[in-house]
Every structure is written in structure tokens, then in C-alpha cells.
Design an enzyme around this catalytic site. Structure first.
Site: not given
Ligand code: PCA
Length: 198
Positions: A141, A165, A79
Site C-alpha cells: 500500500c 486504508h 494516509e
Molecule cells: N493491504 C496491504 C496490501 C494490499 C492491501 O489491501 C497493505 O496495507 O500494504
């Protein structure tokens, strides 16, 4: 060098969270002279960031790599930015936020301080699909990425920190035909390459 590596518990009907499994497996391991401190966070606005900061203060790592599942994405996505807003689905405590400011006096956004371009290049060179993402969403996240970077800024700490992610694992995709997925082994290899790159 010591790296705090975090993952999340399962959430929103996903029966597993591949980040939880990977972080548990890598906890305590040494990768390329980097000691991994693996910690699992709850998916709860009242707890996730508080626990993350507590782990940071206890371990005083040299870098922070936060991992989360982005079910539906088809590649690893470091990100670029976290925004000062929480909004969206219910967390694991049943709490949903709408248009909520994360830090009243905080800036609109923080950029990741991980070498995201280098990470993407290294992964793609290893034939693991990756690209930079320009939105971490507005769920947990984004929330913990914003809170971690805000904390570091407030304390004048130059520790590299950021959020990555990862897509669904094949195991998770067996329960949902719409989910693109990567194998657990490939996801784990990707995280090892990310740790090496930081
Ligand atoms: N993904 C979520 C919250 C927990 C996770 O593993 C997110 O992308 O916000």
C-alpha cells in the site's frame, strides 16, 4: 470528472480483500458527477505499481484514490504520507523486501494530495469512524502510494492522489476473532463519500 479507484487482491492469508469487492461494485458507476474507473491490482512488488501507472496512463483520470485493507484497524484511515521504503512480509509472489529503497533518486516521502482532513470530517459526520493515519506501513500500500505520487511529481501533474486504508469487513472478521470490522455496506458507503469529497 473521472476518478481512478483501485483495490487489491487478497493477500497474506486474508481470504477476501474488501477493497476488491468494493472497487468491482463501483466500477463504471457515477457518484456525484464522478465517473468511477475501478481497477484491481495484484499484491506483488514486481507488478502493482507498474499496473497502476499503466492504468493511469491509459485512463488519464482527474483523481486517483487507492484503497487497501488494513486488517486490525478499527476505522477508515486516509494516509497522510508514503515513505521511500519497502520492507516486511512476503507478497503474493513469495517475495519479501527488507529496507529497500523504492526510488533511488526519490525524496524520503510524499504527502497525500487528497483532502484527507475533509474526508475524515465527512465520514465522522456520517457516523462512520475515521481518522488520519500517519503511516501507510512499508508493504504494497505504501509502495503504490509512493510510486503514484512520484510519477505525478516527475510528470508535473497536479492530479490529486492518495491512499485510504479500510478495516476488515464482517465477512473477513468471521475467520479471525482479533479483527475489528465494519459491514460491507458501511465500507462501501464510506468509499462513496470519499469519492464525493475529492
Ligand atoms: N493491504 C496491504 C496490501 C494490499 C492491501 O489491501 C497493505 O496495507 O500494504
Amino acid at each position: 470528472m473521472r476518478v481512478l479507484l483501485t483495490g487489491f487482491e487478497p493477500f497474506l492469508g486474508h481470504y477476501i480483500n474488501p477493497t476488491e469487492e468494493i472497487v468491482k461494485e463501483l466500477d463504471g458507476q457515477q457518484i456525484n458527477n464522478k465517473q468511477i474507473i475501478g481497477r484491481i491490482l495484484p499484491v506483488a512488488f514486481s507488478q502493482s505499481a507498474t499496473q497502476l501507472i499503466a492504468h493511469f496512463e491509459e485512463e488519464k483520470p482527474d483523481a486517483v484514490i487507492m484503497l487497501g485493507l488494513a486488517a486490525g484497524r478499527n476505522r477508515i484511515t486516509p494516509e497522510r504520507v508514503a515513505i521511500n521504503c519497502s520492507d516486511g512480509d512476503k507478497d503474493n509472489e513469495g517475495r519479501a523486501l527488507q529496507d529497500a529503497v523504492i526510488q533511488e533518486d526519490g525524496p524520503a516521502a510524499y504527502f497525500s494530495t487528497l483532502p484527507i482532513r475533509k474526508i475524515v470530517n465527512i465520514l465522522n459526520e456520517a457516523s462512520i469512524p475515521a481518522r488520519i493515519s500517519n503511516t501507510a506501513g512499508t508493504y504494497l500500500c505504501n509502495n503504490i502510494m509512493y510510486e503514484m505520487l512520484h510519477y505525478l511529481e516527475q510528470h508535473n501533474l497536479s492530479c490529486p492522489a492518495g491512499f485510504i486504508h479500510i478495516p476488515a469487513s464482517h465477512e473477513l472478521a468471521t475467520t479471525n476473532a482479533q479483527l475489528p470490522s465494519m459491514s460491507h455496506a458501511e465500507l462501501q458507503r464510506a468509499v462513496e463519500l470519499i469519492v464525493s469529497a475529492v
